[in-house]
Design an enzyme around this catalytic site. Structure first.
Site, short mmCIF file in Angstrom:
data_model
loop_
_atom_site.label_atom_id
_atom_site.label_comp_id
_atom_site.label_asym_id
_atom_site.label_seq_id
_atom_site.Cartn_x
_atom_site.Cartn_y
_atom_site.Cartn_z
N TRP A 99 -1.48 -5.78 7.85
CA TRP A 99 -1.95 -4.51 7.48
C TRP A 99 -3.55 -4.44 8.03
O TRP A 99 -4.04 -3.48 8.43
CB TRP A 99 -1.71 -4.23 6.08
CG TRP A 99 -0.38 -4.47 5.69
CD1 TRP A 99 0.24 -5.15 4.73
CD2 TRP A 99 0.84 -3.43 6.20
NE1 TRP A 99 1.63 -4.89 4.82
CE2 TRP A 99 1.92 -3.87 5.83
CE3 TRP A 99 0.73 -2.49 7.26
CZ2 TRP A 99 3.11 -3.14 5.93
CZ3 TRP A 99 1.92 -1.81 7.68
CH2 TRP A 99 3.11 -2.10 7.13
N ASP A 166 -7.74 -0.95 1.22
CA ASP A 166 -6.34 -0.63 0.97
C ASP A 166 -5.74 -1.27 -0.16
O ASP A 166 -5.68 -2.78 -0.20
CB ASP A 166 -5.60 -1.13 2.49
CG ASP A 166 -4.20 -1.00 2.20
OD1 ASP A 166 -3.57 -0.64 1.53
OD2 ASP A 166 -3.61 -1.56 3.71
N LYS A 190 4.75 0.92 -3.57
CA LYS A 190 4.84 -0.36 -4.09
C LYS A 190 4.59 -0.43 -5.48
O LYS A 190 5.17 -1.41 -6.09
CB LYS A 190 3.57 -1.60 -3.48
CG LYS A 190 3.36 -1.28 -1.94
CD LYS A 190 4.47 -2.07 -1.14
CE LYS A 190 4.58 -1.73 0.35
NZ LYS A 190 3.41 -1.65 1.07
#
Ligand SMILES: *Cc1c(COP(=O)(O)O)cnc(C)c1O
Length: 359
Positions: A99, A166, A190
């Site tokens: 990511w 993030d 999530k």
């Protein structure tokens, strides 16, 4: 059979969040209409967004001068929106996984990117330390929890320049010092809501500093000014996020979420470390994620990997297969994960060990 949901994302949500959202989909606030059939500008819906924003601010102790936005596009869209809005000349990034790498790739289209450190050399199984952050960069970007590899920054770093994070997979799992960041973002799927909404916490005075033209939809200022209503926001995921935020508050807030996360992670890592048949992929305890707990078979039991997967699946474990780049197993233990499910996985591991070793 009871299912124990260890999915990495989309993932487990509190049962009442799903039930309340299902009710609103059938009949929103007794209006006789579905949440899916009303205008996002309806007078009944505005309070949903307002309360969700207020709870974000309250639960994360967000200081004055920040806005909370609910957007589309996922965390992946933020990989480009962040540099679009904040990168004038140079940005610093910590490369702790796929990511982070994707965020770096997008940033490179906007200016100079300094990768301050990387753990790519060992499949990202640790968090690099002891690097320099260039003081003349516009921001320092981190991924606080690396969902695929099971590493996590469990404390806010010290940085000479403002940070951007993030927090897709660990938001609301611990208190954070928001004042260290000019922007925090993540996909909701999530730890907060079903897929479809992206949360962004942005410091208002950090906006408007870059000299380029920013397309309207990609400009954070558009959404600050429009209160996340510039275009039609994803109303169902926002409604579900509100239910989760209420649940977090009722359960004791992020301090309690952190206590539970620590308890679950200790239970499972202790078993992995004790059990002869399994090895944690992240050796350094400091770097081990509380959200995504990754482990593989010990080398001498390698050929039993598929057997354990079958064994655990037959006992109700769901979603424990590791990411293909790491292999083995990954137990994602987000906020809504009850410790009974973690215990059920531990029981599987102990039973499997009894069957295959001469304990
Ligand atoms: C899942 C995940 C993403 C991608 O999120 P999308 O909403 O699917 O774009 C980005 N970063 C992290 C840390 C993630 O866990």
């Amino acid at each position: 059979m009871k299912k124990h949901n260890f999915n990495a994302g989309p993932s487990i949500l509190p049962r009442e969040v799903i039930e309340n959202t299902a009710k609103a989909i059938l009949d929103f606030n007794g209006s006789g209409l579905s949440l899916m059939e009303i205008s996002h500008r309806a007078k009944d819906f505005q309070p949903v967004v307002d309360e969700a924003v207020a709870l974000f601010k309250e639960l994360l102790n967000i200081p004055e001068g920040y806005s909370v936005l609910f957007l589309g596009g996922g965390a992946s869209m933020e990989f480009c929106m962040v540099p679009y809005n904040f990168l004038e000349k140079k940005a610093a990034y910590l490369n702790t996984g796929v990511w982070a790498k994707k965020a770096i790739k997008e940033a490179k289209a906007f200016g100079e990117v300094v990768e301050v450190a990387s753990s790519a050399d060992t499949t990202y199984n640790y968090i690099p330390k002891g690097y320099d952050i260039p003081a003349d960069a516009d921001y320092f970007h981190v991924t606080t929890n690396n969902t695929i590899y099971g590493t996590e920054l469990k404390q806010d770093l010290d940085s000479p320049i403002p940070m951007i994070a993030d927090m897709s997979s660990d938001i609301f799992s611990r208190p954070i010092d928001v004042s260290k960041y000019i922007c925090i973002y993540g996909g909701a799927q999530k730890n907060l809501a079903p897929a479809g909404v992206t949360f962004v916490i942005v410091k208002n005075e950090a906006l408007g500093k870059v000299s380029r033209y920013i397309p309207t939809m990609l400009n954070y200022q558009t959404h600050v000014d429009g209160g996340s209503m510039f275009n039609t926001p994803p109303v169902v995921p926002i409604y579900a996020a509100l239910q989760t935020l209420r649940w977090i508050k009722a359960e004791g807030g992020v301090v309690e979420m952190e206590r539970r996360a620590i308890e679950r992670a200790e239970m499972l890592y202790n078993e992995i470390d004790r059990n002869k048949m399994f090895v944690a992929t992240v050796a350094d305890k400091e770097d081990r994620s509380r959200m995504n707990i990754c482990f593989v078979m010990a080398p001498e039991y390698k050929e039993l990997e598929a057997d354990f997967m079958k064994f655990a699946t037959e006992r109700g474990m769901v979603g424990i297969k590791g990411h293909r780049s790491v292999g083995g197993f990954r137990a994602s233990c987000y906020n809504a994960m009850p410790k009974e499910s973690v215990q059920a996985l531990i029981d599987c591991m102990q039973e499997f060990e009894k069957q295959h070793t001469d304990l």
